[in-house]
Design an enzyme around this catalytic site. Structure first.
Site, PDB file in Angstrom:
ATOM      1  N   ASP A   1     -30.971  28.697  38.232  1.00  0.00           N
ATOM      2  CA  ASP A   1     -32.194  28.794  39.057  1.00  0.00           C
ATOM      3  C   ASP A   1     -31.844  29.469  40.383  1.00  0.00           C
ATOM      4  O   ASP A   1     -30.682  29.673  40.696  1.00  0.00           O
ATOM      5  CB  ASP A   1     -32.748  27.375  39.331  1.00  0.00           C
ATOM      6  CG  ASP A   1     -31.685  26.500  39.988  1.00  0.00           C
ATOM      7  OD1 ASP A   1     -30.934  25.848  39.248  1.00  0.00           O
ATOM      8  OD2 ASP A   1     -31.564  26.501  41.234  1.00  0.00           O
TER       9      ASP A   1
ATOM     10  N   ASP B   1     -32.533  28.123  43.365  1.00  0.00           N
ATOM     11  CA  ASP B   1     -32.710  27.107  44.399  1.00  0.00           C
ATOM     12  C   ASP B   1     -34.115  27.289  45.001  1.00  0.00           C
ATOM     13  O   ASP B   1     -35.015  27.773  44.306  1.00  0.00           O
ATOM     14  CB  ASP B   1     -31.575  27.173  45.443  1.00  0.00           C
ATOM     15  CG  ASP B   1     -31.353  25.814  46.100  1.00  0.00           C
ATOM     16  OD1 ASP B   1     -31.219  24.821  45.358  1.00  0.00           O
ATOM     17  OD2 ASP B   1     -31.340  25.728  47.333  1.00  0.00           O
TER      18      ASP B   1
HETATM   19  N1  LIG Z   1     -30.350  24.518  42.804  1.00  0.00           N
HETATM   20  C1  LIG Z   1     -29.359  23.672  42.546  1.00  0.00           C
HETATM   21  N2  LIG Z   1     -28.832  22.903  43.524  1.00  0.00           N
HETATM   22  C2  LIG Z   1     -27.818  22.058  43.260  1.00  0.00           C
HETATM   23  N3  LIG Z   1     -27.295  21.882  42.057  1.00  0.00           N
HETATM   24  C3  LIG Z   1     -27.782  22.618  41.053  1.00  0.00           C
HETATM   25  N4  LIG Z   1     -27.448  22.668  39.758  1.00  0.00           N
HETATM   26  C4  LIG Z   1     -28.242  23.569  39.171  1.00  0.00           C
HETATM   27  N5  LIG Z   1     -29.113  24.105  40.063  1.00  0.00           N
HETATM   28  C5  LIG Z   1     -28.833  23.534  41.248  1.00  0.00           C
END
Ligand SMILES: Nc1ncnc2[nH]cnc12
Ligand SMILES: CSC[C@H]1O[C@H](OP(=O)(O)O)[C@H](O)[C@@H]1O
Length: 290
Positions: free
Chosen positions: A209, A211
């Site tokens: 992703d 974030d």
């Molecule tokens: N955006 C994110 N922040 C922290 N850990 C993650 N693991 C997968 N995506 C994450």
């Protein structure tokens, strides 16, 4: 010395395939029980081990993962090379979901974990300037490329405590001010402990992703992550299966990972705590003469 690759599987990676003589074995350590039993076997003539970081069924949170027991257990069964595969969020437009990053630096923002095997009664300071093994990381990069995975060489992983994802202010801080590339919750203190245990460590961060900093993706949702994870996990298994041929079962590390403790112990021998020394039998047996 015969080498053994140990894979620590993160979210979505709860086994690896293709091992000969595969069996799950319980390993006890002076630091408690590891996250789960360890799968051992051989692949292309090389000893392999696999440990699901969160346990099968994902029972451990990033904070409750028994990091010390995991690293001790891997060292205890003879692992020499630890390959961490982890889900992560991306701080870069050009590190897209489904792509891999061979991480080479970390910023540790975790606050609620045991971070060292050493302490009162036996103090040690190892270098973390170069926290990953360049030889093992290069093999992972090659393996991922050979597997047809889009993989980026190098990147800084921000390790946060979690389990909640970052706020928008945090996400922007890590990305814009601190220059981090990816974010996850588990590679610290794992990398520090692997270094203390004189194990080679490489980290493959699999982007799931963007974030929450990204204007088109304003919140992280586990459901979206899981969709990407399934594809990533399959790619990770393919990458791992190529490692034995690239690394060779008997080629030593030339980067100094296996001598990290050589000058690290600072407590005078007569002041060392025998109880702690006993717990360090696997991790520091080489320098403690155990
Ligand atoms: N955006 C994110 N922040 C922290 N850990 C993650 N693991 C997968 N995506 C994450
Ligand atoms: C399921 S999303 C958050 C979770 O996934 C990552 O775990 P791992 O590093 O073990 O793959 C991240 O660090 C969080 O623990």
């Amino acid at each position: 010395m015969e080498r053994m690759i140990a894979v620590i599987g993160g979210s979505g990676v709860y086994d690896i395939d293709g091992l000969e003589d595969a069996r799950w074995q319980a390993v006890d350590t002076p630091w408690g029980k590891p996250s789960d039993e360890i799968l051992t076997g051989t692949l292309d003539g090389m000893k392999m081990a696999f440990l699901p970081r969160h346990g099968r069924g994902h029972v451990h949170s990033p904070t409750s993962v028994p990091y010390r027991a995991n690293i001790d257990a891997l060292k205890r069964i003879g692992a020499t090379d630890v390959v961490s595969v982890s889900a992560c969020g991306s701080f870069r437009e050009d590190f897209a979901p489904g792509e891999f990053v061979v991480v080479d630096q970390f910023v540790d923002r975790t606050i609620a974990r045991e971070k060292s095997f050493f302490g009162e009664g036996c103090v040690a300071h190892v270098s973390m300037a170069h926290p990953t093994c360049a030889r093992l990381s290069a093999a992972c990069l090659q393996a991922a490329r050979d597997e047809g995975i889009t993989v980026h060489s190098g990147g800084t992983y921000l390790a946060m405590e979690g389990p909640q994802f970052s706020t928008l202010a945090e996400s922007k801080l890590y990305r814009e001010n601190w220059g981090c590339d990816v974010i996850g919750m588990t590679n610290m203190p794992e990398a520090k402990l692997a270094r203390e245990a004189e194990l080679c460590y490489a980290s493959i961060a699999m982007v799931t992703d963007y974030d929450c900093w990204h204007p088109d993706h304003d919140a992280v949702e586990v459901a979206d992550i899981v969709k990407t994870l399934i594809g990533n996990a399959e790619k990770a298994r393919g990458m791992v299966s190529r490692l034995p041929r690239l690394l060779g079962a008997h080629k030593p590390c030339d980067k100094g990972c296996d001598t990290a403790l050589e000058y690290a112990l600072i407590t005078a021998p007569e002041k060392r705590d025998p109880a702690l020394l006993a717990r360090l039998d696997a991790v520091a047996g080489r320098v403690l003469g155990r």
